[in-house]
Design an enzyme around this catalytic site. Structure first.
Site, PDB file in Angstrom:
ATOM      1  N   HIS B 138       1.181 -33.556  -4.731  1.00  0.00           N
ATOM      2  CA  HIS B 138       2.002 -34.710  -4.514  1.00  0.00           C
ATOM      3  C   HIS B 138       3.456 -34.325  -4.639  1.00  0.00           C
ATOM      4  O   HIS B 138       3.842 -33.590  -5.518  1.00  0.00           O
ATOM      5  CB  HIS B 138       1.673 -35.786  -5.529  1.00  0.00           C
ATOM      6  N   PRO B 308      -0.818 -41.480 -10.521  1.00  0.00           N
ATOM      7  CA  PRO B 308      -0.731 -42.928 -10.343  1.00  0.00           C
ATOM      8  C   PRO B 308       0.493 -43.428  -9.604  1.00  0.00           C
ATOM      9  O   PRO B 308       0.719 -44.639  -9.541  1.00  0.00           O
ATOM     10  CB  PRO B 308      -0.714 -43.433 -11.794  1.00  0.00           C
ATOM     11  N   CYS B 309       1.267 -42.548  -9.016  1.00  0.00           N
ATOM     12  CA  CYS B 309       2.559 -43.010  -8.531  1.00  0.00           C
ATOM     13  C   CYS B 309       2.435 -44.035  -7.414  1.00  0.00           C
ATOM     14  O   CYS B 309       3.348 -44.809  -7.179  1.00  0.00           O
ATOM     15  CB  CYS B 309       3.420 -41.842  -8.084  1.00  0.00           C
ATOM     16  N   LYS B 310       1.297 -44.058  -6.723  1.00  0.00           N
ATOM     17  CA  LYS B 310       1.170 -45.039  -5.645  1.00  0.00           C
ATOM     18  C   LYS B 310       0.215 -46.168  -5.995  1.00  0.00           C
ATOM     19  O   LYS B 310      -0.062 -47.033  -5.165  1.00  0.00           O
ATOM     20  CB  LYS B 310       0.674 -44.346  -4.364  1.00  0.00           C
TER      21      LYS B 310
END
Lengths: 347, 370
Positions: B138, B308-310
């Site tokens: 990512h 978890p960024c999205k």
């Protein structure tokens, strides 16, 4: 182990062994205990582990179908179901076991952590197992196992923690006392073949109402309901001349075999109350309404009841390793536990 | 090897204030209180999930001490993603997120990474066991400078484990001709049960116990030399399904204010999976973007985690679509984790059924038209 060919009337009752499921947090906690508490002591330590009803699984839907075949008592085609597991985690070392998943039972156990690989190898395994079996036997005879039936599931775990390499050698045993004569199975069927939906829901509710963690229990039956009772209520629940119906939380998914924890319970029934035949509900329900997946085993307990207080019967129960042999296992957790790899353990 | 990224993430998480007011509908994020609420509901509806206290040393104040994270154990994983012939990876049923390409920024690069890098000098002969693992990482704005190397190193460390063992195994048993056949074939973990020097354990004759249902491989102790196990498992005749299993946990990520999924996998013989093996169970769409090996926030081990960024974006979409589909009905925040798991199912398609089986069958998502 292949021998069970007397398919005449009753077949030999075979139990689905438990498989140890040790998660990495257990090894971390053991390392910590070893360094901070046990140090060089190889004294027996009290730990705990958990088992529960099997999780939802597609083969459970097939259970009803395969169980039809299983009613021919000898049916032994591979069923491909998940293993019944006894789970160990960091919480196994906690004094008070935290509430785990519902429909989950806690087993008390004995940890014998040795200091060297030599000690691990040399430890008198036969005797170690015997000692635990004797405690189970004593708890049956004293009645302790009636007020606290989880004592029937006491286990043994022998370990050696190689802290330099983060390698953990272990061997697990779930001692089962042997009956005087082998226990027979007259039939194994899905619970839904015998009881109505209303009775099964009542059973679920009654079991949940008892705290959702009762590992072994008695059952009362009416046309509408099945009621769960603790073992200590034996004399109120069981009526002369009526068949004995009992239940236990069954981690097995086998369509025609009960799980391992039933073994000592049957011995208790035989020894404590002279039971010679029983209907066993292998309770595999969660607290949720869903397709019933429990099975019923009608069992026969032949042989003379050994008098209470007699010498402890022989016990078996060492776990086999993945090659199917009696032998230890090893977990190599270097990459997961090496401090260099865990430098940033958050906040 | 901890990645700089996760270090950085920890610092950011530490500095980020705890979310106080509910914003889950507007932005898809959760407060810790909402996480607990939704977790309670999940545990109630799906009892295979349980709250865990975690290691007290890693306790987070903003969560109750006995409800630090959620966990479900021994989830079977029957097949690899590559063998998965289900509805298709991006077609995860009614919860599929429209325009997923938007939700998952496509700033990721294909990389071939050699697994099995230096981890001590005693394994110089590693090279013939190299595996090519496609890894894309990512590429969040703040970690752009961090090379693929960190991930690679982490993976190498994990994977080395087995290979190193394998080497030892050779070392100890080579003379007996036991395991030679395996040379250079693949990275199948060596049979850990063939523990060096463990053969001479006294006092253990085979137990005579006909009442034990035969379970373990009763067949081929002969193929012991092949150290077969992990991939094939074909020769088994027992009635136990030997399958990979996962312990899946869900933590609250304070920085992203969303749940975060962690995976710890075991092979058919209950040996920890390598990172490369875990990647086989993650949808290629996602594995290539967002899965890394990092220290678990509540336990003292490292695990694979879906970054978890999205998550908030995706959850926002899912929530919007649910409410569009059911006019006048409101989504309660305690359903959040059920929806989240539906989303996770698209990342982990081959264990989807087991994560969600108990949800869908009970019609908990009473607004199925999405």
């Amino acid at each position: 182990m292949e021998s069970q060919d007397d398919t005449a009337t009753n077949s030999l009752l075979q139990f689905d062994p438990l498989e140890s499921a040790v998660d990495p947090t257990f090894w971390h906690a053991l390392s910590k205990k070893k360094i901070e508490v046990y140090r060089l002591s190889d004294a027996q330590q009290d730990i705990s582990a958990q088992y529960q009803v099997p999780a939802p699984h597609p083969t459970r839907n097939a259970a009803a179908a395969t169980a039809a075949a299983a009613t021919e008592a000898s049916a032994r085609a591979p069923k491909n179901v998940p293993a019944a597991r006894l789970s160990f985690s960091a919480r196994s070392f906690d004094d008070v076991s935290v509430a785990a998943a519902t429909a989950s039972c806690t087993s008390p156990g004995v940890l014998r952590n040795t200091n060297t690989i030599e000690e691990f190898k040399q430890l008198d395994k036969t005797n170690a197992l015997k000692e635990v079996a004797e405690r189970i036997w004593a708890d049956m005879n004293s009645g302790a196992a009636i007020s606290n039936p989880s004592l029937l599931t006491r286990f043994l775990l022998v370990t050696f923690a190689d802290l330099k390499k983060y390698r953990f050698y272990y061997w697990f045993a779930f001692p089962a006392l042997l009956p005087e004569e082998p226990i027979r199975l007259s039939r194994a069927v899905p619970m839904a073949d015998v009881y109505s939906g209303a009775q099964i829901s009542a059973l679920r509710e009654s079991w949940a109402a008892k705290g959702g963690a009762l590992p072994f229990f008695l059952l009362s039956e009416t046309n509408e309901a099945l009621g769960v009772h603790e073992l200590r209520e034996w004399h109120n629940v069981m009526q002369d001349g009526k068949p004995v119906t009992v239940g236990f939380v069954d981690p097995s998914s086998q369509p025609a075999n009960p799980g391992w924890p039933l073994r000592n319970f049957l011995i208790l029934l035989r020894v404590r109350w002279g039971v010679t035949a029983a209907r066993v509900i292998c309770f595999r329900e969660s607290t949720l309404p869903r397709d019933p997946c429990s099975i019923i085993c009608d069992v026969v307990l032949p042989g003379a009841a050994s008098p209470r207080g007699a010498a402890c019967p022989k016990a078996v129960g060492w776990e086999k390793n993945s090659s199917g042999k009696l032998g230890p296992r090893m977990a190599d957790l270097g990459p997961l536990m090496d401090p260099a790899q865990l430098a940033d353990t958050a906040v | 090897m901890a990645t700089l990224h996760s270090l950085f993430h920890s610092a950011r998480e530490y500095l980020n204030p705890v979310l106080k007011s509910s914003k889950f509908k507007e932005t898809g994020v959760l407060t810790p209180e909402e996480f607990v609420l939704a977790g309670d509901f999940l545990v109630y509806k799906c009892p295979t999930w349980a709250w865990a206290a975690g290691d007290p040393a890693k306790h987070r104040d903003y969560l109750p001490s006995d409800k630090q994270y959620l966990v479900t154990r021994n989830v079977p994983c029957l097949q690899r993603v590559s063998d998965y012939s289900g509805a298709g990876e991006t077609e995860g049923g009614d919860m599929d997120v429209e325009g997923e390409g938007d939700a998952w920024v496509a700033t990721h690069k294909d990389r071939k990474v050699k697994v099995g890098q230096d981890d001590g000098g005693d394994i110089d002969d590693m090279d013939d066991d190299e595996v090519q693992v496609p890894i894309r990482r990512h590429n969040d704005d703040d970690d752009a400078s961090l090379g693929v190397d960190h991930v690679a190193a982490g993976l190498g460390g994990v994977n080395l484990n087995d290979d190193r063992y394998h080497r030892h195994h050779h070392h100890y048993h080579g003379a007996s001709g036991g395991v030679e056949a395996q040379e250079g074939s693949d990275t199948a973990p060596a049979d850990m049960d063939d523990i060096p020097d463990m053969d001479d354990i006294p006092d253990m004759e085979e137990e005579d116990d006909p009442a034990a249902l035969p379970t373990a491989a009763t067949t081929t102790t002969t193929s012991r030399a092949g150290a077969t196990s992990s991939s094939s498992g074909a020769a088994r005749t027992d009635n136990i399904l030997r399958t990979r299993t996962y312990d899946v946990s869900m933590t609250y990520d304070k920085y992203y204010q969303t749940p975060r999924i962690w995976l710890f996998g075991y092979d058919e013989n209950r040996r920890p999976l390598t990172a490369a093996q875990i990647f086989e169970d993650i949808s290629q769409d996602h594995a290539q973007k967002t899965v890394t090996i990092e220290p678990h926030p509540h336990e003292q081990v490292s695990m694979a985690s879906i970054h978890p960024c999205k998550h908030a974006n995706v959850m926002k979409r899912i929530i919007d679509r649910m409410e569009e589909g059911e006019e006048g009905k409101e989504l309660r925040v305690d359903r959040y984790l059920l929806l989240f798991l539906k989303f996770v199912a698209s990342v982990l398609p081959t264990i989807e059924h087991y994560i969600n089986g108990c949800l869908t069958r009970n019609g908990i998502l009473e607004q199925p038209r999405v």
